[in-house]
Scaffold this motif. Structure first.
Motif, short mmCIF file in Angstrom:
data_model
loop_
_atom_site.label_atom_id
_atom_site.label_comp_id
_atom_site.label_asym_id
_atom_site.label_seq_id
_atom_site.Cartn_x
_atom_site.Cartn_y
_atom_site.Cartn_z
N LEU A 117 0.82 -1.21 0.00
CA LEU A 117 0.00 0.00 0.00
C LEU A 117 0.86 1.26 0.00
O LEU A 117 0.59 2.21 -0.74
CB LEU A 117 -0.92 -0.01 1.23
N GLY A 118 1.94 1.28 0.83
CA GLY A 118 2.79 2.46 0.91
C GLY A 118 3.46 2.78 -0.41
O GLY A 118 3.54 3.94 -0.83
N VAL A 119 3.96 1.74 -1.09
CA VAL A 119 4.62 1.92 -2.40
C VAL A 119 3.59 2.40 -3.43
O VAL A 119 3.89 3.27 -4.26
CB VAL A 119 5.28 0.61 -2.86
N ASN A 120 2.39 1.84 -3.35
CA ASN A 120 1.30 2.23 -4.25
C ASN A 120 1.02 3.72 -4.13
O ASN A 120 0.95 4.44 -5.13
CB ASN A 120 0.05 1.42 -3.90
N ILE A 121 0.90 4.21 -2.88
CA ILE A 121 0.62 5.63 -2.64
C ILE A 121 1.79 6.50 -3.12
O ILE A 121 1.59 7.58 -3.69
CB ILE A 121 0.33 5.88 -1.15
N LEU A 122 3.04 6.02 -2.89
CA LEU A 122 4.23 6.77 -3.29
C LEU A 122 4.27 6.95 -4.82
O LEU A 122 4.52 8.06 -5.32
CB LEU A 122 5.49 6.05 -2.82
N ILE A 123 4.03 5.86 -5.56
CA ILE A 123 4.06 5.93 -7.03
C ILE A 123 2.96 6.87 -7.53
O ILE A 123 3.20 7.69 -8.43
CB ILE A 123 3.89 4.53 -7.65
N GLN A 124 1.76 6.74 -6.95
CA GLN A 124 0.68 7.63 -7.35
C GLN A 124 1.03 9.09 -7.04
O GLN A 124 0.71 10.00 -7.81
CB GLN A 124 -0.61 7.24 -6.64
N GLY A 125 1.73 9.31 -5.91
CA GLY A 125 2.15 10.67 -5.53
C GLY A 125 3.11 11.27 -6.54
O GLY A 125 3.00 12.45 -6.88
N ILE A 126 4.04 10.46 -7.04
CA ILE A 126 5.01 10.92 -8.05
C ILE A 126 4.28 11.29 -9.35
O ILE A 126 4.57 12.32 -9.97
CB ILE A 126 6.08 9.85 -8.31
N LEU A 127 3.32 10.44 -9.75
CA LEU A 127 2.55 10.72 -10.96
C LEU A 127 1.72 11.99 -10.79
O LEU A 127 1.60 12.79 -11.73
CB LEU A 127 1.64 9.53 -11.29
N ILE A 128 1.16 12.17 -9.60
CA ILE A 128 0.39 13.39 -9.33
C ILE A 128 1.30 14.61 -9.39
O ILE A 128 0.93 15.67 -9.92
CB ILE A 128 -0.30 13.31 -7.95
N PHE A 129 2.53 14.49 -8.85
CA PHE A 129 3.51 15.58 -8.87
C PHE A 129 3.77 16.04 -10.31
O PHE A 129 3.73 17.24 -10.62
CB PHE A 129 4.80 15.12 -8.21
N ILE A 130 4.04 15.09 -11.18
CA ILE A 130 4.29 15.41 -12.59
C ILE A 130 3.06 16.03 -13.24
O ILE A 130 3.15 17.00 -13.99
CB ILE A 130 4.73 14.13 -13.36
N SER A 131 1.89 15.46 -12.89
CA SER A 131 0.64 15.95 -13.46
C SER A 131 0.36 17.38 -13.04
O SER A 131 -0.12 18.20 -13.85
CB SER A 131 -0.53 15.05 -13.02
N ILE A 132 0.64 17.71 -11.78
CA ILE A 132 0.40 19.07 -11.28
C ILE A 132 1.25 20.08 -12.03
O ILE A 132 0.79 21.18 -12.37
CB ILE A 132 0.70 19.15 -9.77
#
Length: 383
Positions: free
Chosen positions: A91-106
């Motif tokens: 779960l933690g890795v899942n959230i981290l990867i999604q966070g990185i994708l969100i960072f790029i998207s922002i």
């Protein structure tokens, strides 16, 4: 076609909640950061920027940005839920990867929205590709978005932990005091679990239960089921009474889960050497619901209904059937076109003083297939 429709409905659910959350979140950010900025003591805004910092334009720009973030976030979330198995990635890795994708998207969305705003308001501002790195005013926005993303993820995790709609009910204190409700319970248990556990060993057996319940979780939302508890190799599902009988949800769930397991029999055979089978007991009626505990708070159901459902399920082994349902609940369902009931007798359940009538159910398709098999066997004998 049914799978595509189901995936679309699931994506729209992600999209709906994501757009609402992010649009509201970004509008709030614009209010916190820019509302009445020109009224602050010691702050003067050049006339060329006045049109941009007018409240309604700023709010609209950030609201539109939040709308775009919502679409992107929902797409990422849906993709990870559907195609990146939660059983493989922690779960933690899942959230981290999604966070990185969100960072790029922002960064991308902020660039597009800022360019649009500059163009609309004719602001003399040179926007370089690396403006986000150089512009210090961008970093508070980025931190706000990442923190909001974390809050949104936690909200979803908590909602999944408590079950559909339960978290909100607990927030408003609906079950702070015991409350009477009419509900349907389905007890689902793995057949021959002791034998399977001995054959597979405890590690492989635990993996089997994980895979089975993962498949159950994919089926349950379609039939509006709430997962009340997992107890070893047993899952307890429930519905508000009217919701459970609507469209025969309480019965259809079991047969849909059975079909799901059957459709993956090659996977189960390859990995475990068996295809798991489950038995179910279903009963409904009035019982009490209340919040219990402080450290690990949850909703608890107390009453005769839940005990009766559990004991009906135990009778499946006695009658050698995969599903049993109480006569009272059966009479409230509309199953004539889909299932054929068979009366299994009147039994006195353990701990009960009053006897209860129980029935098993056969899907029409299953009966037709059985009939065809019997006819083919008879013809083969004559030939």
């Amino acid at each position: 076609m049914e799978i595509v429709s189901r995936n679309l409905n699931e994506y729209l659910k992600h999209l709906y909640r994501s757009i609402i959350f992010w649009t509201v979140a970004m509008i709030l950010f614009s209010i916190f950061r820019y509302y009445a900025l020109d009224e602050e003591i010691g702050i003067t805004i050049k006339s060329v920027y006045n049109s941009f910092y007018s409240n309604h334009k700023t709010i609209f720009s950030y609201g539109f940005g939040g709308f775009l973030v919502g679409i992107l976030y929902a797409t990422i979330e849906f993709y990870f839920d559907k195609f990146v198995s939660r059983r493989i990635i922690p779960l933690g890795v899942n959230i981290l990867i999604q966070g990185i994708l969100i960072f790029i998207s922002i960064i991308v969305i902020s660039y597009l929205v800022t360019r649009l705003t500059i163009s609309i308001n004719n602001i003399p501002f040179n926007l370089s590709p690396y403006w986000w790195y150089q512009d210090q005013s961008f970093w508070p926005l980025l931190l706000y978005v990442l923190f909001s993303s974390y809050i949104f993820s936690m909200f979803i995790i908590i909602s999944e932990k408590f079950g559909k709609g339960v978290f909100f009910k607990m927030l408003i204190g609906k079950y702070k005091y015991p409350k009477e409700e009419e509900r349907i319970f389905l007890f689902l248990d793995l057949k021959s679990s002791t034998t399977i556990a001995e054959i597979l060993g405890h590690f492989k057996y635990s993996q089997l239960i994980q895979d089975c319940f993962y498949d159950l979780n994919e089926v349950a939302p379609k039939y509006q089921a709430e997962i009340y508890q997992y107890i070893g190799d047993e899952a307890v599902m429930c519905w508000p009474y009217k919701q459970g009988i609507s469209g025969n949800n309480c019965v259809n769930l079991f047969f849909a889960f059975k079909q799901k397991i059957h459709s993956k029999k090659s996977f189960y055979m390859k990995k475990y050497g068996i295809v798991p089978e489950f038995k179910a007991g279903i009963h409904g009626g009035v019982l009490m619901v209340a919040e219990v505990g402080v450290i690990k708070k949850e909703l608890a159901y107390h009453g005769d209904v839940i005990n009766t459902a559990a004991r009906i399920q135990e009778q499946c082994n006695v009658h050698d059937v995969s599903i049993l349902i109480s006569e009272k609940l059966l009479s409230d369902l509309s199953i004539a076109q889909y299932y054929t009931p068979k009366f299994m007798g009147t039994v006195l359940l353990k701990g009960k003083e009053k006897e209860i009538n129980i029935h098993t159910l056969y899907p029409e398709k299953e009966i037709l297939e059985t009939t065809k098999t019997n006819v083919s066997s008879i013809m083969f004998l004559f030939i």
